[in-house]
Design an enzyme around this catalytic site. Structure first.
Site, PDB file in Angstrom:
ATOM      1  N   LYS A   9      -3.528   3.232   3.439  1.00 40.13           N
ATOM      2  CA  LYS A   9      -4.922   2.299   2.621  1.00 40.13           C
ATOM      3  C   LYS A   9      -6.197   3.823   2.206  1.00 40.13           C
ATOM      4  CE  LYS A   9      -3.708  -1.606   5.351  1.00 40.13           C
ATOM      5  NZ  LYS A   9      -2.999  -1.646   7.015  1.00 40.13           N
ATOM      6  N   LYS A  64       0.845  -1.372   0.024  1.00 40.19           N
ATOM      7  CA  LYS A  64       0.218   0.024   0.365  1.00 40.19           C
ATOM      8  C   LYS A  64       1.172   0.920   0.118  1.00 40.19           C
ATOM      9  CE  LYS A  64       0.286  -1.840   3.943  1.00 40.19           C
ATOM     10  NZ  LYS A  64       0.027  -2.869   4.880  1.00 40.19           N
TER      11      LYS A  64
HETATM   12  P1  NAP Z   1       8.230  -8.945   6.131  1.00 35.85           P
HETATM   13  O1  NAP Z   1       8.025 -10.362   6.883  1.00 35.85           O
HETATM   14  O2  NAP Z   1       9.325  -8.380   6.399  1.00 35.85           O
HETATM   15  O3  NAP Z   1       8.958 -10.269   4.468  1.00 35.85           O
HETATM   16  C1  NAP Z   1       9.426  -9.466   3.649  1.00 35.85           C
HETATM   17  C2  NAP Z   1       9.628 -10.187   2.906  1.00 35.85           C
HETATM   18  O4  NAP Z   1      10.301  -9.931   1.273  1.00 35.85           O
HETATM   19  C3  NAP Z   1      11.403 -11.461   3.356  1.00 35.85           C
HETATM   20  O5  NAP Z   1      11.111 -12.981   2.453  1.00 35.85           O
HETATM   21  C4  NAP Z   1      12.316 -10.966   2.805  1.00 35.85           C
HETATM   22  O6  NAP Z   1      13.391 -11.183   2.666  1.00 35.85           O
HETATM   23  C5  NAP Z   1      11.748  -9.869   1.477  1.00 35.85           C
HETATM   24  N1  NAP Z   1      11.855  -8.842   0.869  1.00 35.85           N
HETATM   25  C6  NAP Z   1      12.929  -7.596   1.297  1.00 35.85           C
HETATM   26  N2  NAP Z   1      13.315  -6.401   0.722  1.00 35.85           N
HETATM   27  C7  NAP Z   1      13.919  -7.360  -0.118  1.00 35.85           C
HETATM   28  C8  NAP Z   1      15.051  -7.262  -0.989  1.00 35.85           C
HETATM   29  N3  NAP Z   1      15.337  -5.391  -1.658  1.00 35.85           N
HETATM   30  N4  NAP Z   1      15.531  -8.124  -2.323  1.00 35.85           N
HETATM   31  C9  NAP Z   1      14.760  -9.159  -2.338  1.00 35.85           C
HETATM   32  N5  NAP Z   1      14.032  -9.787  -1.284  1.00 35.85           N
HETATM   33  C10 NAP Z   1      13.669  -8.866  -0.208  1.00 35.85           C
HETATM   34  O7  NAP Z   1       7.215  -8.762   5.254  1.00 35.85           O
HETATM   35  P2  NAP Z   1       5.726  -8.753   5.515  1.00 35.85           P
HETATM   36  O8  NAP Z   1       4.876  -9.053   6.925  1.00 35.85           O
HETATM   37  O9  NAP Z   1       4.842  -9.866   4.868  1.00 35.85           O
HETATM   38  O10 NAP Z   1       4.615  -7.491   4.273  1.00 35.85           O
HETATM   39  C11 NAP Z   1       5.323  -7.714   3.100  1.00 35.85           C
HETATM   40  C12 NAP Z   1       4.337  -6.617   1.721  1.00 35.85           C
HETATM   41  O11 NAP Z   1       2.909  -7.223   2.986  1.00 35.85           O
HETATM   42  C13 NAP Z   1       4.615  -5.071   2.744  1.00 35.85           C
HETATM   43  O12 NAP Z   1       4.180  -4.460   1.789  1.00 35.85           O
HETATM   44  C14 NAP Z   1       3.341  -5.512   4.014  1.00 35.85           C
HETATM   45  O13 NAP Z   1       3.061  -3.598   3.605  1.00 35.85           O
HETATM   46  C15 NAP Z   1       2.061  -5.859   3.426  1.00 35.85           C
HETATM   47  N6  NAP Z   1       1.188  -6.617   3.760  1.00 35.85           N
HETATM   48  C16 NAP Z   1       2.065  -6.905   5.013  1.00 35.85           C
HETATM   49  C17 NAP Z   1       0.715  -7.182   5.530  1.00 35.85           C
HETATM   50  C18 NAP Z   1       0.892  -7.861   7.018  1.00 35.85           C
HETATM   51  O14 NAP Z   1      -0.178  -8.255   7.865  1.00 35.85           O
HETATM   52  N7  NAP Z   1       2.619  -8.552   7.678  1.00 35.85           N
HETATM   53  C19 NAP Z   1      -0.644  -7.004   5.464  1.00 35.85           C
HETATM   54  C20 NAP Z   1      -1.001  -6.421   4.547  1.00 35.85           C
HETATM   55  C21 NAP Z   1       0.338  -6.359   3.267  1.00 35.85           C
HETATM   56  P3  NAP Z   1      13.857 -12.107   3.949  1.00 35.85           P
HETATM   57  O15 NAP Z   1      13.082 -13.583   4.053  1.00 35.85           O
HETATM   58  O16 NAP Z   1      15.064 -13.285   3.199  1.00 35.85           O
HETATM   59  O17 NAP Z   1      14.274 -11.539   4.979  1.00 35.85           O
HETATM   60  N1  HSE Z   2       0.928  -3.307   9.440  1.00 35.16           N
HETATM   61  C1  HSE Z   2      -0.366  -3.484   9.545  1.00 35.16           C
HETATM   62  C2  HSE Z   2      -1.465  -3.426   9.764  1.00 35.16           C
HETATM   63  C3  HSE Z   2      -0.267  -4.644   7.769  1.00 35.16           C
HETATM   64  O1  HSE Z   2      -1.043  -3.668  10.975  1.00 35.16           O
HETATM   65  O2  HSE Z   2      -2.868  -3.447   9.285  1.00 35.16           O
HETATM   66  C4  HSE Z   2      -1.363  -4.642   7.033  1.00 35.16           C
HETATM   67  O3  HSE Z   2      -1.607  -4.073   5.879  1.00 35.16           O
END
Ligand code: NAP
Ligand code: HSE
Length: 438
Positions: free
Chosen positions: A212, A112
């Protein structure tokens, strides 16, 4: 997309990426039954390929997921049907998304932050190349709000949309309210549970909810509201004593994102607000999110569900993937024909009208209440309720005022004036009060 297998290239295999992998494994037969195709992860771009990951293997596929640190393994692979960007950030993620769209490949993202800042450009690129750019997971986790606004409510004009859009902030406020946790402990728990952004200041300072809201304004109003024009307040100024006062008045403190359309102008913002405990949004706790909408034809609608975490967010990512596999026609990404969207017509934030909660920290001496009331009166701010709590001799005391509706411009001016008075011991804390029925 052709052939029996749908091959995904993932940018990122963290919380959301492994969530997606788990659903693909657990529901493989179900997905195949719906699509007539199998969906597998072919390659995943990560930072550290040696990291231990809690993720299953591809079901029904002879090959394990190929982990790589080289973005070209995604960009240069003609076999990939869909690129799924789940890494976050704005640099490599932008490169992956824009290059994939230019190469005529469908993209799904949960990013987002990137879409709020550069969405217009990326949607134009997707339109130019006739490919899909899915982003269901980028707003309110597992809640299908993008699909709802683009399709289910497509014929409605939305007069007001009010949401709890950040799971981390809502979790922290809920834990502080119901279990008496302190802010930092609650934030650490949200991080451990995978709700928080890699940079959690985005959650607690309101920017994630702002990102968002910008996407929701595009979907609900077909207008581009610049992120830099959106007034944004986070939850870092919420103190346990404000939570206790709110409880005493029958309210919960929530981080609210709202957009209203009046006479063709949008007023929007992210702000802390007192919400009646028995109101719909007052009952949304923990990592749950909710979006309340008012459509001119449908009337009020509410969507409620988990706003963060691996499986709920993976569910939304998978919905986009399956939609792209199913969809025979040119993808409809923004929900509007004219891309880029026109710039929003905005009501100046100082023109917002709302009820307010003020907590003044004062040195308790004669005339203080009258002075505060005087300034509020001069600024057309009418008082509904006042509470003063005692405190040990010599310490400052909190005085809480709850007001009737007042203009934001007058509220800001009153706070500025009152905070300069010699009886004020600390800057005034201020929250809006949300009107019913939200
Ligand atoms: P996360 O747990 O930090 O995972 C990020 C992943 O991307 C990891 O596998 C990391 O590799 C990889 N990565 C990050 N930067 C990189 C780079 N420059 N080159 C190669 N690989 C890279 O993040 P997440 O919580 O899954 O969130 C991912 C996205 O979804 C974000 O945009 C976030 O805003 C969105 N989102 C998250 C949630 C949630 O509940 N967490 C909900 C909605 C949206 P490594 O594993 O090797 O570190
Ligand atoms: N960090 C975000 C939240 C993940 O807490 O709502 C979902 O977009």
């Amino acid at each position: 997309m052709s052939g029996e297998l749908i091959r995904l290239g993932l940018g990122g295999l963290g919380t959301v990426g492994t969530g997606l992998a788990k659903i693909l494994a657990a529901n493989a037969d179900w997905i195949e039954r719906r699509l007539g195709r199998r969906v597998v992860i072919k390659t995943a771009l990560v930072r550290d390929p040696d990291k231990v990951r809690d993720m299953p293997q591809n079901p029904h596929s002879p090959n394990p997921v190929h982990l790589t640190t080289n973005i070209q393994d995604l960009l240069g692979d003609p076999e990939l049907d869909i690129v799924v960007e789940l890494m976050g950030g704005k640099d490599t993620a932008y490169e992956l998304i824009s290059s994939s769209l230019r190469a005529g490949r469908h993209v799904v993202t949960a990013n987002k932050a990137l879409l709020a800042e550069r969405g217009n450009e990326l949607f134009a690129l997707a339109a130019e190349h006739g490919v899909g750019l899915g982003y269901e997971a980028s707003i309110a986790g597992g809640i299908p709000i993008v699909q709802t606004l683009k399709e289910g409510l497509a014929g409605n004009r939305i007069s007001v949309l009010t949401g709890i859009l950040n799971g981390t902030a809502n979790f922290i406020l809920s834990e502080m309210t119901t279990r008496g946790l302190d802010f930092q402990t609650a934030l650490r728990q949200a991080q451990v549970k995978g709700y928080a952004e890699a940079d959690p200041t985005l959650d607690i300072e309101g920017m994630d909810a702002a990102h968002k809201l910008i996407l929701l304004i595009r979907l609900a109003h077909g207008q581009d509201y610049p992120l830099t024009s959106l007034p944004v307040t986070g939850i870092t100024h919420v103190e346990p004593q404000d939570i206790a006062f709110a409880e005493e008045f029958g309210y919960r403190i929530k981080l609210i994102a709202q957009v209203r359309e009046t006479d063709g102008l949008l007023d929007a913002g992210v702000f802390t607000a007192l919400v009646r405990r028995e109101a719909i949004l007052g009952k949304v706790d923990g990592p749950f999110n909710a979006v309340l909408l008012d459509g001119d034809a449908v009337g009020p609608i509410m969507l409620y569900g988990q706003g963060a975490g691996d499986l709920p967010t993976g569910s939304a990512v998978l919905a986009d993937i399956m939609g792209l596999v199913r969809n025979g026609r040119a993808p409809d990404n923004t929900g509007f024909q004219n891309v880029p969207l026109p710039r929003a017509r905005i009501l100046a934030p100082e023109q917002f009208r709302s009820r307010h909660y003020f907590r003044f920290s004062v040195h308790d001496r004669p005339g203080v209440l009258a002075s505060i009331a005087g300034v509020l009166g001069q600024r057309n701010i009418s008082i509904a309720q006042v509470v003063q709590k005692g405190s040990p001799e010599g310490r400052s005391v909190p005085v809480v005022f709850v007001t009737h509706k007042a203009l934001a411009r007058d509220v800001q001016a009153a706070i500025r004036e009152i905070d300069q008075q010699s009886f004020i011991a600390a800057p005034t804390v201020h929250h809006r009060i949300l009107s019913s029925p939200a």
